[in-house]
Write an enzyme that holds these catalytic residues in place. Structure first.
Site, mmCIF file in Angstrom:
data_model
loop_
_atom_site.group_PDB
_atom_site.id
_atom_site.type_symbol
_atom_site.label_atom_id
_atom_site.label_comp_id
_atom_site.label_asym_id
_atom_site.label_seq_id
_atom_site.Cartn_x
_atom_site.Cartn_y
_atom_site.Cartn_z
ATOM 1 N N CYS A 1 -1.984 -4.986 -5.365
ATOM 2 C CA CYS A 1 -2.558 -6.331 -4.570
ATOM 3 C C CYS A 1 -1.728 -7.320 -4.574
ATOM 4 O O CYS A 1 -0.395 -7.371 -5.572
ATOM 5 C CB CYS A 1 -3.795 -6.915 -5.365
ATOM 6 S SG CYS A 1 -5.312 -5.880 -5.235
ATOM 7 N N GLU B 1 0.851 -1.106 -0.063
ATOM 8 C CA GLU B 1 0.033 -0.138 0.073
ATOM 9 C C GLU B 1 0.914 1.513 -0.045
ATOM 10 O O GLU B 1 2.129 1.287 -0.002
ATOM 11 C CB GLU B 1 -0.933 -0.009 1.218
ATOM 12 C CG GLU B 1 -1.788 -1.175 0.980
ATOM 13 C CD GLU B 1 -2.747 -1.443 2.267
ATOM 14 O OE1 GLU B 1 -2.473 -0.409 3.211
ATOM 15 O OE2 GLU B 1 -3.588 -2.170 2.177
ATOM 16 N N GLU C 1 -1.507 -10.630 -5.628
ATOM 17 C CA GLU C 1 -1.777 -11.168 -6.824
ATOM 18 C C GLU C 1 -0.701 -10.421 -7.812
ATOM 19 O O GLU C 1 -0.190 -11.263 -8.714
ATOM 20 C CB GLU C 1 -3.199 -11.408 -7.573
ATOM 21 C CG GLU C 1 -3.908 -12.215 -6.590
ATOM 22 C CD GLU C 1 -4.762 -11.185 -5.483
ATOM 23 O OE1 GLU C 1 -4.190 -10.268 -4.958
ATOM 24 O OE2 GLU C 1 -5.812 -11.647 -5.200
ATOM 25 N N CYS D 1 -7.501 -7.813 -10.397
ATOM 26 C CA CYS D 1 -6.465 -8.946 -10.403
ATOM 27 C C CYS D 1 -7.058 -10.306 -11.147
ATOM 28 O O CYS D 1 -6.344 -11.026 -11.762
ATOM 29 C CB CYS D 1 -6.165 -9.215 -9.032
ATOM 30 S SG CYS D 1 -5.178 -8.308 -8.240
HETATM 31 N N1 THU Z 1 -6.071 -6.869 -1.842
HETATM 32 C C1 THU Z 1 -5.223 -7.805 -2.298
HETATM 33 O O1 THU Z 1 -3.851 -7.682 -2.187
HETATM 34 N N2 THU Z 1 -5.673 -8.583 -3.161
HETATM 35 C C2 THU Z 1 -7.189 -8.662 -3.252
HETATM 36 O O2 THU Z 1 -7.466 -9.676 -4.146
HETATM 37 C C3 THU Z 1 -7.951 -7.904 -3.015
HETATM 38 C C4 THU Z 1 -7.399 -6.818 -2.189
HETATM 39 C C5 THU Z 1 -5.290 -5.791 -1.134
HETATM 40 C C6 THU Z 1 -5.257 -4.380 -1.520
HETATM 41 C C7 THU Z 1 -5.332 -3.592 -0.348
HETATM 42 O O3 THU Z 1 -3.861 -3.314 0.151
HETATM 43 C C8 THU Z 1 -5.893 -4.252 0.696
HETATM 44 O O4 THU Z 1 -6.077 -5.655 0.458
HETATM 45 C C9 THU Z 1 -7.421 -3.946 1.028
HETATM 46 O O5 THU Z 1 -8.157 -3.572 -0.247
#
Ligand code: THU
Length: 133
Positions: A52, A43, A54, A88
């Site tokens: 994300c 983040e 993935e 993703c």
């Molecule tokens: N997030 C992921 O890493 N993968 C996903 O498929 C859904 C969301 C993360 C993004 C962000 O850092 C946190 O989860 C909250 O949305």
């Protein structure tokens, strides 16, 4: 093999940089030729600039020469059963196939397995423009 991806997804989730949402997500993928790559979410104080887990895993595959995703496991200890976000799913489609298996994980292991076709029916696909009439 899927059990190995689960372990990798859990361990890499601990490396997430998620000070804003508090959700530490891990993803681990296997290519059709047997390589594995893992990644976590990263983040940013400028919220839309984060990405994300993935996406991180896919980027590791790409910098290592690319490939086709056979399986991908996703884990987040704070969510009962995390599923890949829409963006993703489309990124997995870019490097996978409708048969790519997506393993949805919880604290006890792989709780459900779905195909990309099930999670992203009629995925956007574009190879070349239609010729003008
Ligand atoms: N997030 C992921 O890493 N993968 C996903 O498929 C859904 C969301 C993360 C993004 C962000 O850092 C946190 O989860 C909250 O949305």
């Amino acid at each position: 093999m899927a059990a190995n991806l689960y372990r990798l997804a859990v361990s890499v989730s601990a490396k997430a940089h998620a000070p804003y949402s508090g959700l530490k997500v891990g993803a681990a993928l296997a290519t059709t030729d047997g390589r594995t790559y893992a990644g976590c979410n990263i983040e940013n104080a400028s919220y839309p600039e984060g990405w994300c887990a993935e996406t991180s895993a896919i980027s590791h595959m790409v910098v290592d020469g690319g490939g086709t995703i056979a399986d991908i496991a996703v884990f987040c200890s704070a969510i009962d059963l995390i599923t890949p976000c829409g963006g993703c799913r489309q990124r997995i489609a870019e490097f996978g196939s409708p048969e790519t298996k997506i393993h949805l994980c919880d604290g006890s292991g792989i709780a459900d397995t779905m195909t990309l076709e099930q999670l992203l029916p009629r995925a956007f696909d574009f190879k070349e423009p239609k010729s003008e009439k």
